[in-house]
Motif scaffolding. Sequence first.
Motif, PDB file in Angstrom:
ATOM      1  N   GLN A   6       0.836  -1.205   0.000  1.00 33.16           N
ATOM      2  CA  GLN A   6       0.000   0.000   0.000  1.00 33.16           C
ATOM      3  C   GLN A   6       0.872   1.255   0.000  1.00 33.16           C
ATOM      4  N   GLY A   7       1.886   1.265  -0.874  1.00 36.21           N
ATOM      5  CA  GLY A   7       2.630   2.501  -1.137  1.00 36.21           C
ATOM      6  C   GLY A   7       1.810   3.331  -2.116  1.00 36.21           C
ATOM      7  N   LEU A  13      -3.424   2.362  -7.676  1.00 37.22           N
ATOM      8  CA  LEU A  13      -3.958   1.310  -8.549  1.00 37.22           C
ATOM      9  C   LEU A  13      -5.224   0.696  -7.931  1.00 37.22           C
ATOM     10  N   ALA A  14      -5.194   0.439  -6.617  1.00 39.65           N
ATOM     11  CA  ALA A  14      -6.368  -0.134  -5.945  1.00 39.65           C
ATOM     12  C   ALA A  14      -7.559   0.823  -6.059  1.00 39.65           C
ATOM     13  N   TRP A  15      -7.300   2.096  -5.843  1.00 41.07           N
ATOM     14  CA  TRP A  15      -8.360   3.118  -5.915  1.00 41.07           C
ATOM     15  C   TRP A  15      -8.994   3.115  -7.301  1.00 41.07           C
ATOM     16  N   ARG A  16      -8.163   3.040  -8.341  1.00 43.05           N
ATOM     17  CA  ARG A  16      -8.721   3.037  -9.707  1.00 43.05           C
ATOM     18  C   ARG A  16      -9.508   1.756  -9.972  1.00 43.05           C
ATOM     19  N   LEU A  17      -8.987   0.620  -9.553  1.00 43.17           N
ATOM     20  CA  LEU A  17      -9.684  -0.648  -9.845  1.00 43.17           C
ATOM     21  C   LEU A  17     -11.035  -0.706  -9.115  1.00 43.17           C
ATOM     22  N   ILE A  18     -11.061  -0.218  -7.877  1.00 46.31           N
ATOM     23  CA  ILE A  18     -12.326  -0.212  -7.116  1.00 46.31           C
ATOM     24  C   ILE A  18     -13.316   0.748  -7.784  1.00 46.31           C
ATOM     25  N   ASN A  19     -12.814   1.898  -8.236  1.00 49.39           N
ATOM     26  CA  ASN A  19     -13.708   2.841  -8.938  1.00 49.39           C
ATOM     27  C   ASN A  19     -14.265   2.255 -10.220  1.00 49.39           C
ATOM     28  N   GLU A  20     -13.576   1.257 -10.770  1.00 48.75           N
ATOM     29  CA  GLU A  20     -14.075   0.579 -11.978  1.00 48.75           C
ATOM     30  C   GLU A  20     -14.961  -0.614 -11.612  1.00 48.75           C
ATOM     31  N   CYS A  25      -8.328  -6.562  -2.751  1.00 46.08           N
ATOM     32  CA  CYS A  25      -7.816  -6.560  -1.378  1.00 46.08           C
ATOM     33  C   CYS A  25      -6.327  -6.223  -1.416  1.00 46.08           C
ATOM     34  N   VAL A  26      -5.965  -5.168  -0.689  1.00 49.75           N
ATOM     35  CA  VAL A  26      -4.557  -4.763  -0.599  1.00 49.75           C
ATOM     36  C   VAL A  26      -3.978  -5.346   0.687  1.00 49.75           C
ATOM     37  N   LEU A  27      -2.793  -5.931   0.575  1.00 49.68           N
ATOM     38  CA  LEU A  27      -2.101  -6.457   1.759  1.00 49.68           C
ATOM     39  C   LEU A  27      -0.822  -5.653   1.959  1.00 49.68           C
ATOM     40  N   ASP A  28      -0.645  -5.107   3.149  1.00 49.22           N
ATOM     41  CA  ASP A  28       0.573  -4.328   3.419  1.00 49.22           C
ATOM     42  C   ASP A  28       1.029  -4.626   4.845  1.00 49.22           C
ATOM     43  N   ASP A  29       2.347  -4.583   5.025  1.00 45.18           N
ATOM     44  CA  ASP A  29       2.906  -4.940   6.341  1.00 45.18           C
ATOM     45  C   ASP A  29       3.079  -3.715   7.242  1.00 45.18           C
ATOM     46  N   GLY A  30       2.231  -2.717   7.091  1.00 45.55           N
ATOM     47  CA  GLY A  30       2.342  -1.524   7.941  1.00 45.55           C
ATOM     48  C   GLY A  30       3.485  -0.641   7.499  1.00 45.55           C
ATOM     49  N   HIS A  31       3.766  -0.617   6.179  1.00 42.07           N
ATOM     50  CA  HIS A  31       4.798   0.251   5.578  1.00 42.07           C
ATOM     51  C   HIS A  31       6.207  -0.058   6.100  1.00 42.07           C
ATOM     52  N   LEU A 148      -6.131   7.079   1.934  1.00 47.51           N
ATOM     53  CA  LEU A 148      -6.519   5.926   1.109  1.00 47.51           C
ATOM     54  C   LEU A 148      -6.580   4.633   1.934  1.00 47.51           C
ATOM     55  N   ALA A 149      -5.789   4.553   2.999  1.00 46.10           N
ATOM     56  CA  ALA A 149      -5.885   3.375   3.877  1.00 46.10           C
ATOM     57  C   ALA A 149      -7.279   3.335   4.507  1.00 46.10           C
ATOM     58  N   ASP A 150      -7.767   4.479   4.983  1.00 47.81           N
ATOM     59  CA  ASP A 150      -9.119   4.525   5.581  1.00 47.81           C
ATOM     60  C   ASP A 150     -10.177   4.219   4.522  1.00 47.81           C
ATOM     61  N   TRP A 151      -9.976   4.770   3.317  1.00 48.37           N
ATOM     62  CA  TRP A 151     -10.943   4.572   2.222  1.00 48.37           C
ATOM     63  C   TRP A 151     -11.013   3.075   1.879  1.00 48.37           C
ATOM     64  N   LEU A 152      -9.851   2.431   1.840  1.00 51.31           N
ATOM     65  CA  LEU A 152      -9.823   0.994   1.523  1.00 51.31           C
ATOM     66  C   LEU A 152     -10.448   0.184   2.660  1.00 51.31           C
ATOM     67  N   LYS A 153     -10.095   0.547   3.909  1.00 50.70           N
ATOM     68  CA  LYS A 153     -10.636  -0.197   5.071  1.00 50.70           C
ATOM     69  C   LYS A 153     -12.145  -0.133   5.079  1.00 50.70           C
ATOM     70  N   ALA A 154     -12.694   1.051   4.748  1.00 53.21           N
ATOM     71  CA  ALA A 154     -14.157   1.212   4.749  1.00 53.21           C
ATOM     72  C   ALA A 154     -14.812   0.285   3.721  1.00 53.21           C
ATOM     73  N   ARG A 155     -14.037  -0.209   2.781  1.00 52.78           N
ATOM     74  CA  ARG A 155     -14.552  -1.137   1.739  1.00 52.78           C
ATOM     75  C   ARG A 155     -14.047  -2.559   1.969  1.00 52.78           C
ATOM     76  N   GLN A 156     -13.556  -2.847   3.170  1.00 50.40           N
ATOM     77  CA  GLN A 156     -12.935  -4.147   3.501  1.00 50.40           C
ATOM     78  C   GLN A 156     -11.878  -4.521   2.455  1.00 50.40           C
TER      79      GLN A 156
END
Length: 353
Positions: A6-7, A13-20, A25-31, A148-156
């Motif tokens: 989630q850099g 990329l996740a934001w664009r794909l969800i908008n489409e 699901c994005v997996l990140d190790d806490g940066h 964007l982390a909050d935006w993604l979390k709100a969409r699981q």
Amino acid sequence: YLIIGQGLAGSLLAWRLINEGKSVCVLDDGHASSSSMVAAGVINPLAGKRFNHSPHIHVWLEAVGATYTQLSRLAKQPFLQWVDMLRLFREKDQHRYYERLSGQENIQLLISGTFTPDHPPQPVAAPLGGFIQKHTGYVRIPSLLAFLADWLKARQALEIASVSSEDISVDDHGVRYGRLRAGDIIFCDGYRSMKNPWFGYLPFAPDKGEILTLQARPGTGSAQLPDMIINAATWLLPVDNGAFRLGSTHNHRIQDNQPAAEGIQALLEGMSRLLDHPELLMLEKSEAGVLPATSDRQPFLGTHPVHPQLHIFNGFGAHGSLTIPWYSQQMTAFLLEGKTLPENADIKRFARR
Ligand SMILES: Cc1cc2nc3c(=O)[nH]c(=O)nc-3n(C[C@H](O)[C@H](O)[C@H](O)COP(=O)(O)OP(=O)(O)OC[C@H]3O[C@@H](n4cnc5c(N)ncnc54)[C@H](O)[C@@H]3O)c2cc1C
């Protein structure tokens, strides 16, 4: 789609794909190894001492404006700040490079005249003069990634996990990671893709960079310090609340995110050549990260030559804030509509490897 990282790359990329309308699901190790979280986010389309520029600069800038403005409206906070850049010549040859540059019609929008050593428009040391660049600025990347982390979390659509490639299984139906099953996986994991069993064949050239945050000494007047980006290899960027960021070093031999004394000293020495009064700035914080740079300085976009369910969106080097908005549009069109990727970025160029 499973996205690893989630850099700035994985987030846009996740934001664009969800908008489409896609399930992501994005997996990140806490940066843990994030380049984005330490980056200053400077946007500079004329890179290096020769002011090299890509034929894509105008479409990049268009995507920069559109993408960050759209996200700023959504978040009700400004992620993009345009700030002019004072480019200081540091070698005589650069006058020649500038002449060549300024003669090009498509570049004239990006520059606005030269200045001589005795009349720099800012309180800087400019013994060889320089020129002013337009359409430069910076992106507040950590705030954007937090939003964007909050935006993604709100969409699981975001999970915190350190993904090991051994736990990813690939079969004819797609990919599986633990309980998650997806048609495709996209690696946006920064320089750590070089250890990836599927994409490690790509010529990554990771580059450790150090960066400092500085504050003006109490009592310093605003006219005593620059309010533009100052760039002469070392660059100084005025940011929010009177702070400055000073960057950045390059080291291709080391891959860790620990700031080192030599890096800090090199930056402070670089700053002493930029300013008339460098003593007005005090060191507040030092940080380091590893840039996902590549041996041909072009990004890595595309699909694995053998496994069609594995993709990569990576290799943005020192210019992610400028280039990721446009390349994420291209990658989305490639994944969803089968459009051809820009040739310079398509990993097909390494097919023989
Ligand atoms: C000091 C410094 C200064 C910079 N300054 C600028 C600048 O001014 N302008 C500019 O445009 N660029 C700058 N950059 C470069 C910029 O950071 C990159 O171009 C861009 O941010 C790269 O984004 P990314 O998403 O590809 O990679 P990253 O930001 O590195 O993101 C990858 C993410 O994936 C995670 N990850 C990796 N492996 C795994 C795994 N196995 N499991 C789970 N998560 C994983 C990481 O922890 C990280 O969060 C700078 C970089 C540095 C280090």
